[in-house]
Every structure is written in structure tokens, then in C-alpha cells.
Design an enzyme around this catalytic site. Structure first.
Site, mmCIF file in Angstrom:
data_model
loop_
_atom_site.group_PDB
_atom_site.id
_atom_site.type_symbol
_atom_site.label_atom_id
_atom_site.label_comp_id
_atom_site.label_asym_id
_atom_site.label_seq_id
_atom_site.Cartn_x
_atom_site.Cartn_y
_atom_site.Cartn_z
ATOM 1 N N GLU A 286 -4.829 4.920 6.175
ATOM 2 C CA GLU A 286 -4.538 4.641 4.762
ATOM 3 C C GLU A 286 -4.820 5.843 3.839
ATOM 4 O OE1 GLU A 286 -5.659 0.751 2.748
ATOM 5 O OE2 GLU A 286 -6.768 2.183 1.526
ATOM 6 N N SER B 20 -10.826 0.511 3.497
ATOM 7 C CA SER B 20 -10.005 0.342 4.706
ATOM 8 C C SER B 20 -9.503 1.709 5.154
ATOM 9 C CB SER B 20 -8.789 -0.531 4.402
ATOM 10 O OG SER B 20 -9.217 -1.774 3.929
ATOM 11 N N ARG C 174 0.826 -1.229 0.000
ATOM 12 C CA ARG C 174 0.000 0.000 0.000
ATOM 13 C C ARG C 174 0.850 1.264 0.000
ATOM 14 N NH1 ARG C 174 -2.089 -3.321 -1.237
ATOM 15 N NH2 ARG C 174 -3.913 -4.436 -0.505
#
Ligand SMILES: Cc1cc2nc3c(=O)[nH]c(=O)nc-3n(C[C@H](O)[C@H](O)[C@H](O)COP(=O)(O)OP(=O)(O)OC[C@H]3O[C@@H](n4cnc5c(N)ncnc54)[C@H](O)[C@@H]3O)c2cc1C
Length: 339
Positions: free
Chosen positions: A335, A239, A165
Site C-alpha cells: 500500500e 496496513s 485505495r
């Protein structure tokens, strides 16, 4: 190119929070990208590139510059060999529409990334991924406008600094490059096991024994329907936290108190711990904090139920991060990036 003023960012981000952008415009070509960047530079205005707004949080102060919405289209096969097909995609193409189109062509490589909102151009930014696939696996190269040297450049996969990520686009080079196209190489072979645990479980539960990219895509869509709220109905960014990455000595310590802690061995002395599990352990799954609900089916997801401002969201986030840190001595990270 039309430039709009005083645009509420909450209307362009899936968390539906935040102040106004001073200016906003849509770009449909590379020429328009270069034009708006040079225009902004001459007026000393910062720019921020927005795709679908599904991984971005707007703060209450808004953005005192130009929001540039990436709308460049394009889907062209640039190489077709016995085993693979290479496709160049415009940065503004809808990601899931691309996945569907490549699956319809019987190609595999991105089918497990079905039903992820957003644009092709944003996919390298956080090395978008799901159920065992990530864009770093298939991306060959990308084209971007380099705002530092005012030129279009081509970057190869190895230039992008991909990791879990993450990439240079949200690290050392944040805000520098405007990705106008990506080129991906997909396989003509059908997907093969081993599959990601949750996907394998779904396949087993449904007695699915033949694997095609279409079957995997349909399975993923079904799995995600039950785990992820539709942002059009319940505002969210998927998320909200990254899964935690810890070292083996930390894992050994944690296992003394939490022998059942789920782990994924990353193979380099590091272990991935599902942050959703950590949040569940501290009793916050399904709870509402400052108007933000921790999703009852997936504790990684925060839903904006009645938050009035970014401050509410930040208070909820900080409370969760603090509790995880106090309980497990793990520092979890948000995130989505912030405007
Ligand atoms: C319900 C839901 C489920 C999700 N599931 C997943 C998942 O499974 N896996 C996953 O990885 N993500 C997931 N996400 C997050 C998100 O969909 C992805 O990160 C997606 O790639 C973001 O695309 P976007 O176009 O909306 O980007 P935006 O939110 O608009 O932008 C994200 C960041 O990328 C930058 N950016 C956008 N476009 C460009 C460009 N052309 N050039 C340079 N920088 C750019 C922006 O400046 C910003 O910093 C989910 C989100 C939601 C709401």
C-alpha cells in the site's frame, strides 16, 4: 522559505527507515508552493511532496531532490444548507483534528475515518478510507498546483479517478499535482446503519443503539486502539498491504481448497479478500522476518522492530508476497508509496 540539507527521511516517515533527502523545505502558502516548484524546475531538481509520512517508505538511497512538506492550514465553511455543510480544508491540516472538529459540529460523513494519521492534502492520494467510508464519498473538489503547466487548477471528484485505495495521484498522474486544499460536503443527518461489519459488532457488543457521529467516532477510536499499533511507539504505516481484489472464477477455485475464505462482494464481479487473513493462513501472524514483525493483532500491519535498512523491509515484504502467491495464486500489493 528555509531550505535544509541532508535530512534523514527516517525522522519524517512513520516506518523510520531510509536514507537522506538532499533538500527539505516546508510550504505554508500557495505562493510558496509555486515558488519552490519553479525554483526546483530551474535547477532540474525533482520534488516530492510529504504530508505526515504515514503512507510513505523511504528507500536507502534517499532522495536526490527537494522534499516539500505540505503545511498549508485552513478550515472554512463555504456553504451551509438545511442538510449539509461544505468545508474547505488546507492541505497541511491534520486529518484526525479535522474529523474531530466536524464531529463536534454534529456533521457526518468522515467520522468512520477517525484516528487515521496524516494530512488532508494526502487523503485523496490513496482515496483514504476505513470502516465503510472513503474520502471519495465526501470530496467535492480539490485545488492543486499542476507542476506540468505551472498553474493552480481545480479538480472535481470525477477527475480524480478514485477507486479502492487508489486515484490518479498514485497512478497516471503520480507526482504531477501538489494538493493545496480539499473541499468536502458533510451531512447534517446522523449516521445510519447498515454499518461495516467490525463496527456493527462493536456497537452490538457494547449495546449501542443510538448512532451519532460522535458515538461512531468514539467507537472507531476504541476499535482501532486494539488493532493498530501507535506509530510513535512501534514504527509502521498502518496496513502495509492492500486487500486483494479477485474475480469470481478465482474465488470459485480458491473456495474448493479454502471453503471458509472471507469475502466481500464488490458488486461488479470482483471480490475483496482480506490480505490479513491470507497472511494468517500461511502462519506469519506475529512472526518476525528480517527485523519486520507481522503485527499479532492485525496481520496487514508490518512493524519495524529492528530492521536496519529498506533492504530488510523489502526482503520481508517479498517473502510474504511470494508465500501468498505460491499458496493462493494471489498477487498482493504494497500500500505505501516509496520515495
Ligand atoms: C497507524 C496507521 C493507521 C492507518 N490507517 C489507515 C486507514 O485506516 N485507512 C487509510 O486509507 N490509510 C491509513 N493509514 C495510511 C495513512 O495514514 C494515510 O494514507 C494518510 O492519508 C497519509 O497521509 P500523510 O499526510 O501521512 O501522507 P504521506 O505519507 O506523507 O504521503 C503519502 C503519499 O501522498 C503524497 N502526498 C502527500 N501529501 C500530498 C499533497 N498535499 N499533494 C499531493 N500529494 C501528496 C505523497 O507524495 C505520498 O506519495 C494509516 C497509517 C498508519 C501509520
Amino acid at each position: 522559505m528555509e531550505i535544509h540539507t541532508n535530512i534523514p527521511l527516517k525522522n519524517f516517515t512513520t516506518m523510520k527507515i531510509g536514507g537522506n533527502a538532499r533538500f527539505m523545505t516546508d510550504v505554508y502558502s500557495k505562493e510558496e508552493v509555486a515558488e519552490i516548484c519553479q525554483n526546483a524546475k530551474s535547477k532540474s531538481l525533482p520534488i516530492f511532496i510529504l504530508g505526515g509520512g504515514s503512507n510513505v517508505i523511504a528507500t536507502d538511497k534517499g532522495f536526490n531532490g527537494i522534499i516539500v512538506r505540505m503545511r498549508i492550514s485552513g478550515f472554512s465553511v463555504i456553504n451551509d444548507s438545511l442538510n449539509s455543510t461544505t468545508i474547505k480544508l488546507g492541505g497541511g491540516e491534520n486529518w484526525d483534528a479535522i474529523v474531530k472538529r466536524t464531529v463536534d459540529m454534529n456533521l457526518s460523513g468522515i467520522e468512520a475515518m477517525s484516528a487515521i494519521p496524516g494530512t488532508a492534502g494526502a487523503s485523496p492520494v490513496q482515496n483514504v478510507g476505513a470502516y465503510g467510508q472513503e474520502i471519495a464519498d465526501t470530496l467535492q473538489s480539490l485545488e492543486a498546483y499542476d507542476t506540468k503547466i505551472d498553474k493552480f487548477i481545480t479538480m472535481q471528484n470525477s477527475d480524480c479517478g478514485f477507486s479502492y485505495r487508489d486515484s490518479i495521484f498514485r497512478g497516471e498522474a503520480m507526482g504531477r499535482y501538489i494538493i493545496t486544499s480539499i473541499t468536502i460536503k458533510l451531512s447534517k443527518n446522523q449516521p445510519q446503519p447498515p454499518f461495516y461489519d467490525a463496527l456493527q459488532k462493536y456497537l452490538d457488543d457494547n449495546n449501542i443503539k443510538i448512532f451519532t457521529s460522535k458515538i461512531i467516532r468514539n467507537s472507531i477510536i476504541e476499535i482501532r486502539k486494539n488493532k493498530l499499533p501507535d506509530p510513535k511507539i512501534l514504527p509502521n504505516t498502518g496496513s502495509f498491504f492492500k486487500n486483494a481484489i479477485i474475480e469470481s472464477w478465482q474465488l470459485n477455485d480458491l473456495k474448493k481448497i479454502n471453503p471458509d475464505i472471507p469475502t466481500y462482494d464488490m458488486g461488479n464481479g470482483h471480490y475483496k479478500i482480506p490480505t490479513g487473513w491470507l497472511i494468517e493462513q500461511i502462519g506469519l501472524k506475529g512472526k518476525v522476518l528480517h527485523g519486520m514483525r507481522v503485527h499479532d493483532k492485525n496481520a496487514l500491519v508490518l512493524i519495524n522492530e529492528s530492521a536496519k535498512s529498506y533492504k530488510d523491509l523489502a526482503d520481508a515484504r517479498d517473502e510474504i508476497i511470494g508465500k501468498i502467491r505460491d499458496t493462493f495464486r494471489i498477487q498482493i500489493q504494497q500500500e505505501p508509496l516509496e520515495i
